[in-house]
Design a protein around this motif. Structure first.
Motif, PDB file in Angstrom:
ATOM      1  N   PRO A  37       0.811  -1.217   0.000  1.00  0.00           N
ATOM      2  CA  PRO A  37       0.000   0.000   0.000  1.00  0.00           C
ATOM      3  C   PRO A  37       0.846   1.269   0.000  1.00  0.00           C
ATOM      4  O   PRO A  37       2.025   1.250   0.353  1.00  0.00           O
ATOM      5  N   SER A  38       0.227   2.349  -0.404  1.00  0.00           N
ATOM      6  CA  SER A  38       0.869   3.652  -0.379  1.00  0.00           C
ATOM      7  C   SER A  38       1.305   3.991   1.045  1.00  0.00           C
ATOM      8  O   SER A  38       0.572   3.749   1.996  1.00  0.00           O
ATOM      9  N   GLY A  39       2.513   4.491   1.182  1.00  0.00           N
ATOM     10  CA  GLY A  39       3.024   4.860   2.497  1.00  0.00           C
ATOM     11  C   GLY A  39       3.679   3.728   3.255  1.00  0.00           C
ATOM     12  O   GLY A  39       4.109   3.905   4.401  1.00  0.00           O
ATOM     13  N   SER A  40       3.811   2.555   2.621  1.00  0.00           N
ATOM     14  CA  SER A  40       4.365   1.406   3.348  1.00  0.00           C
ATOM     15  C   SER A  40       5.897   1.430   3.407  1.00  0.00           C
ATOM     16  O   SER A  40       6.490   0.608   4.101  1.00  0.00           O
ATOM     17  N   GLY A  41       6.530   2.348   2.663  1.00  0.00           N
ATOM     18  CA  GLY A  41       7.985   2.473   2.743  1.00  0.00           C
ATOM     19  C   GLY A  41       8.727   1.952   1.522  1.00  0.00           C
ATOM     20  O   GLY A  41       9.950   1.851   1.538  1.00  0.00           O
ATOM     21  N   LYS A  42       8.008   1.669   0.435  1.00  0.00           N
ATOM     22  CA  LYS A  42       8.620   1.083  -0.767  1.00  0.00           C
ATOM     23  C   LYS A  42       9.640   2.047  -1.386  1.00  0.00           C
ATOM     24  O   LYS A  42      10.769   1.664  -1.685  1.00  0.00           O
ATOM     25  N   SER A  43       9.218   3.303  -1.576  1.00  0.00           N
ATOM     26  CA  SER A  43      10.148   4.280  -2.172  1.00  0.00           C
ATOM     27  C   SER A  43      11.326   4.519  -1.252  1.00  0.00           C
ATOM     28  O   SER A  43      12.474   4.619  -1.706  1.00  0.00           O
ATOM     29  N   THR A  44      11.062   4.608   0.032  1.00  0.00           N
ATOM     30  CA  THR A  44      12.149   4.840   0.988  1.00  0.00           C
ATOM     31  C   THR A  44      13.156   3.694   0.937  1.00  0.00           C
ATOM     32  O   THR A  44      14.363   3.927   0.978  1.00  0.00           O
ATOM     33  N   LEU A  45      12.668   2.472   0.812  1.00  0.00           N
ATOM     34  CA  LEU A  45      13.577   1.336   0.704  1.00  0.00           C
ATOM     35  C   LEU A  45      14.501   1.502  -0.500  1.00  0.00           C
ATOM     36  O   LEU A  45      15.721   1.390  -0.375  1.00  0.00           O
ATOM     37  N   LEU A  46      13.921   1.783  -1.674  1.00  0.00           N
ATOM     38  CA  LEU A  46      14.760   1.963  -2.869  1.00  0.00           C
ATOM     39  C   LEU A  46      15.733   3.112  -2.671  1.00  0.00           C
ATOM     40  O   LEU A  46      16.904   3.021  -3.020  1.00  0.00           O
TER      41      LEU A  46
END
Ligand code: ADP
Ligand code: MG
Length: 252
Positions: A37-46
């Motif tokens: 889901p949005s806000g789960s940290g996916k972009s931050t991980l990358l």
């Protein structure tokens, strides 16, 4: 050797714990899709993997080299700046919002980093740039400016531009989310071709059918944690965790 070895990553933004012990291993030539889901940290991980964000705790190794490692006090220590730059150059990244240079033509966008970062001469790079632009079907647009391109064309330029640095790993952050549905196909096609050539890729995506088709492994993130990871057919057909089930049901 894994191309990406990230262990127990923690990242806070102020009081918000965005990554809470995330571990990710990506083998050479492997394609991993990250969903959630949005806000789960996916972009931050990358962004932590290629040092666009710093981690608070944890260890990151890229192609056998240590980018950051946990010290005895728990806090992560980064490699020296020159090493960080060299290590991160092994990764190309494609963003949702293209991030092309608006004042440069398509060809100039593609050769810009090899020119300035690697100090190569235009005649040394243009043959490879031509090959990349032909591959994404945009050589005939080489003299156009980004404002004259469709979103799908812009994103294909962004892919060619990232590849021009000859990365060992490609990170994609929702590369088709800003595109009209009729334009996503051409971008996914370019990515599918890369997968066929055994490029190591981490792809954050909402395109579940694409993830299922192209990824060797799917990782489901929620609230800063990896909840479940496995083969696409297992994650999509038989998700084990209730949160994965709920997320996929919601995706339709
Ligand atoms: P996703 O890509 O899965 O949608 P993000 O990694 O973008 O999630 O964001 C995770 C959380 O971190 C969100 O709550 C977001 O608002 C917050 N966040 C992301 N970047 C920043 C930042 N630079 N400063 C503060 N909060 C941020
Ligand atoms: Mg995101």
């Amino acid at each position: 050797m894994n191309m990406i070895n990230a262990r127990d990553l923690y990242k806070d933004f102020g009081k918000l714990a965005v990554l809470r012990g995330v571990s990710l291993e990506v083998g050479q030539g492997e394609v991993v899709a990250v969903i959630g889901p949005s806000g789960s940290g996916k972009s931050t991980l990358l962004r932590c993997l290629n040092r666009l964000e710093s981690i608070d705790r944890g260890t990151i190794e890229i192609a056998g080299e240590t980018l950051a490692a946990s010290g005895s006090a728990g806090q992560s220590h980064y490699a020296a700046d020159a090493d960080i730059r060299r290590i991160c150059r092994k990764m190309g990244m494609v963003f949702q919002q293209f991030n092309l240079f608006p004042h440069l033509t398509v060809l100039e966008n593609v050769i810009e980093a090899p020119l300035t970062v690697k100090g190569l001469k235009p005649e040394q790079i243009i043959p490879a740039a031509k090959e990349l632009l032909c591959k994404v079907g945009l050589w005939d647009k080489r003299d156009s400016y980004p404002s004259r391109l469709s979103g799908g064309q812009k994103q294909r330029v962004a892919i060619a531009r990232a590849l021009a640095m000859q990365p060992a790993i490609m990170l994609f952050d929702e590369p088709t989310s800003a595109l009209d549905p009729e334009l996503t196909g051409e971008v996914l096609r370019a990515m599918r071709q890369l997968a066929r050539e055994h490029m190591t890729m981490v792809i954050v995506t909402h395109e579940m059918a694409f993830a299922r088709e192209v990824a060797q492994r799917v990782v489901f993130m929620d609230r800063g944690e990896i909840i479940e990871a496995g083969l696409p057919e297992d994650i999509f057909s038989r998700p084990a965790h209730p949160r994965t089930q709920a997320f996929l049901a919601y995706q339709g």
